[in-house]
Structures are given as structure tokens and as C-alpha cells.
Scaffold this active site. Sequence first.
Site, PDB file in Angstrom:
ATOM      1  N   TYR A  21       0.360  -1.091  -0.532  1.00  0.00           N
ATOM      2  CA  TYR A  21      -0.123   0.151  -0.051  1.00  0.00           C
ATOM      3  C   TYR A  21       1.451   1.441   0.567  1.00  0.00           C
ATOM      4  CZ  TYR A  21      -3.543   3.800   2.270  1.00  0.00           C
ATOM      5  OH  TYR A  21      -4.085   4.490   1.525  1.00  0.00           O
ATOM      6  N   ASP A  73       9.526   3.711  -0.452  1.00  0.00           N
ATOM      7  CA  ASP A  73       8.156   3.952   0.632  1.00  0.00           C
ATOM      8  C   ASP A  73       7.983   3.752   2.116  1.00  0.00           C
ATOM      9  OD1 ASP A  73       6.340   4.069   2.133  1.00  0.00           O
ATOM     10  OD2 ASP A  73       4.827   3.303   0.550  1.00  0.00           O
ATOM     11  N   LYS A  84       3.644   9.276   9.498  1.00  0.00           N
ATOM     12  CA  LYS A  84       3.912   8.712  10.113  1.00  0.00           C
ATOM     13  C   LYS A  84       4.993   8.952  11.241  1.00  0.00           C
ATOM     14  CE  LYS A  84       0.909   4.967   7.849  1.00  0.00           C
ATOM     15  NZ  LYS A  84      -0.071   5.031   8.508  1.00  0.00           N
TER      16      LYS A  84
END
Length: 458
Positions: free
Chosen positions: A166, A268, A296
Site C-alpha cells: 500500500y 516508501d 507517520k
Amino acid sequence: MAVRETVEIDLDRVDALIEEEEAKLEPKHAASIAYRATAGRHVAGGVASSWQDSPPHAIYIDRGQGNRIWDIDGNEYLDFHLGYGAMVVGHAHPKIVEAIQAAAARGTHFAQPTRDLDVIGENLAHRFKLPLWRFANSGTESTLEAIRLMRANTGRDMVIKIEGSYHGHHDSIMFSVTPDRSEIGPREHPVTVPQAMGIPQAFADLVRVIPFNDLDEARRAFDENEGKIAGLIIEPAMMNCGVILPEPGYLQGLKELCHENGAYLAFDEVKTGATLAYGGAVEVFGVVPDIVCLAKAIGGGTPCGAIGATEELFGPVVRGEYDMAGTFNGNPLTMAASRAALTEVLVPEAYEGLNRVDQAMKAGLREVIDRHGMPCSVSGVGAKGSVIYSKQPVREYRDAVGIDERISYLAWLFQQNRGVFKSPWTKQETWTLSVWHTPEDAARYVENFGAFASALTA
Ligand SMILES: Cc1ncc(COP(=O)(O)O)c(C=O)c1O
């Protein structure tokens, strides 16, 4: 300790235990269940994001402190969800609170740059070995810019992504995230499966999907699309179907393959950055890509994102030919929290503590798995880890796709009913640790997992 032979999980037993555990849980969440109905009158589905509503019901949080959170029913939990891995600093860390309060008192938004930028840029450059950085507000924005930057610098449109990863909620890459086995197609040519309704086929045509941990399949994708691939985006360790680590040489091989083909490699690191180690996956696996996407954990609990890249890639941005922009990019609250998180909390020594708890988690869980003959494996690095319910080693998404979700749901219920908050079970048994977590907290998690294993295999 005797190692029991691996057992088959009896799914009828799983169903019966789910019923028991759900019945125990529901009365504990009476206020959450009622609040959802109230909020649902004017908020779609009663939640702010669809993933806040995983079964059996949304749980509304009142507050958090350190390694703990309390829901609106007053239940206290040890928090291993940590806001999908963003809260490695823990909840309401005094240094983050102080930084945000001081910034708020000086004005919360100007859409002009402020003086935390250089410190954060320098810190990220030191951690991730890339010279230039820009900021955003989410992981979605970070990967969106990374993909556009690769396209802008190559004049090519196609990108390669890994099946089962994702990268955020935007049309250019929201494919083959959790596709069903029935729709994934052959391994040499996986189908590019949209993850949401409303994504045009034209976007799918620009995305080539490949399995993780297989350089030959990556080579095939480049060979079949000569001169068309702008870049490859990858979670250097897969984090969204349990934690799957790259095999030795895989990431370096991908980098060479990308460069041989005039394409870029983007990591990522939205989940791995500043969690696996001080320098994230770049440090752990020893490969510096052309782009690193962050979000995050680097924001200390504020909405954040960052894109790091080489001078070559950032050339069009620096020259003003490519606008990498956003009203809230570099917002002073986010910058203040990021600065405190990166320079005062997630310092190199913090990772020694995280590694100690990680070792305790893995050793304890493996002991339970062996004692009960559970068909599972455990993997983790630094603040991130997982149990995967598979006897076979899991190297890629296809090894995990057949696992019955009822098992991870039951594991989630066992923890939830025994005071441990985990990420929604649909994401497998992935946990995050904060700087406040202790080996005793790991022991609590392991004890609950032991109760689950024993109920399942009795
Ligand atoms: C690897 C990865 N990339 C990108 C994202 C998107 O981040 P955000 O939810 O902040 O947009 C996520 C979110 O979980 C993620 O796990």
C-alpha cells in the site's frame, strides 16, 4: 521446552471462539457503539476514515499517555496500534507537547516557511543519506510526489509496484494492495487490480505489478516495457500483509536494474522510516535509493509527510519548473513536533530500547508458537513486527493471500478483551512499539497470545 508438531487450525473452533470473544467485548464498548450511531447522523459511517471502522465496531478513543490509551467507555489498553505506527514517540510525550504548545502560542499557520526547516532537513539527510527534502501532510502526498517526480525527470509514464503493498490513497498507485486470490492472475503477469471503486482504467494501464523478493520478475517487467518505466516504488520491507523482509541482495539488485533501465528507485518508508532503526530501512538494509518517502513516525503524532531525493531528482523543483506545493506543507505545528520527535525523542539510543522490547516480543511469541505447534512465523525489526499465520515462509504477498482472516480477527479479539489494543486485524498481526514500551509490556502481549494459542489448539 518441548516443541509440538505443527497443528492444522480448526476453523469451526475459530468461529466458536470468535462468537465467545465478541460476546465478551460488546458490553465493554457500549459507549462507543452508541456514539457511532450519534456521529453517523452527519458523519458518513460515523468515522473520519474508513479504516477506523473495522469489525466488530469502531472504538472511540478518549485519551492516551505514553504506552497506554483509554477509550470512551473508560477501558484502558496497552497500545500496540499506535495510530497505525505513527506514535513511536508514545502518546502525549512531554517534549512533543511542549514543542506544540510553544508553536501554537506563536501562531499555527502562515503558509510561509519557518525556522525549523533546516534542522529537520539536516536530520533526515543524516538518517536517510539523501541530500534534499520537502514536506507534506501525509504518506499519500509523499508517494504522490515521488511518483510524479520520477515521471517528471524521465518523461516516462509507467511505474512498477509490488503486489500487496500500500502506498496511500491516490489513483496513480492504489492497485493490487489486497487483491483476492481469484483476481490476481499469473505470477509472471499479475493483474493490476484497483483497490477502490472509481479509479479509471487509464491509471491501471500505467502500473506494472510484480511480486516482492524476485529480481527476475522485476527484470521481466523492465524488459517487456523498454524505455517506458519512470521508476519503481517499493516498501523496502513489506508492512501491510504482516512484516515481510527483503532477501539479501534484493534491494541492491533492484537499484541496479532501475538504473540500467534509466529509471529511478523510490523507497516508501512511510512505515519503516524512523521505526526499524534511526535511519529506517536505508540503514537496516544498507541501500540508498533515489527517493525516500516518509510520514507517520517522523511527525511525532501530527499530520506529516516528507520526500527526500537526490539533487538530480529535485532539480526541476529547485529551478522552479515543477511545483511541489501545498498550503499546509511545513506547517509550524507539524514542524515543531517533527523537530522534537527527530532530535529529542527518536535519537539513536531510543532504538536500543526499541530493539530490547522487539527481542522480547519475538522470543516470547516464538516460544508460544513452538509450545502449541501454531502454524505461524514471527518477524520484526526495531519498532515493527508481526505474526503471520502461515506454516510456509512468507516471501511475498501470494504466500499470505490464502490465510483465513478469521484467525487474525480472533487473535485481535483475544488481545482486545485482555487489555491490548492492536491495529485492525485485517492488516494481519502487525504491531508497533513506542519508546515507552517495556519488556513487561511485551510479556503481556505474549501472555495474551499464549491464551489465544492455547484456546485454539487445546
Ligand atoms: C507504506 C505506506 N505508504 C503510504 C501510506 C499512506 O500514508 P497516509 O495514510 O499518511 O496517507 C501508508 C499508510 O498506512 C503506508 O503504510
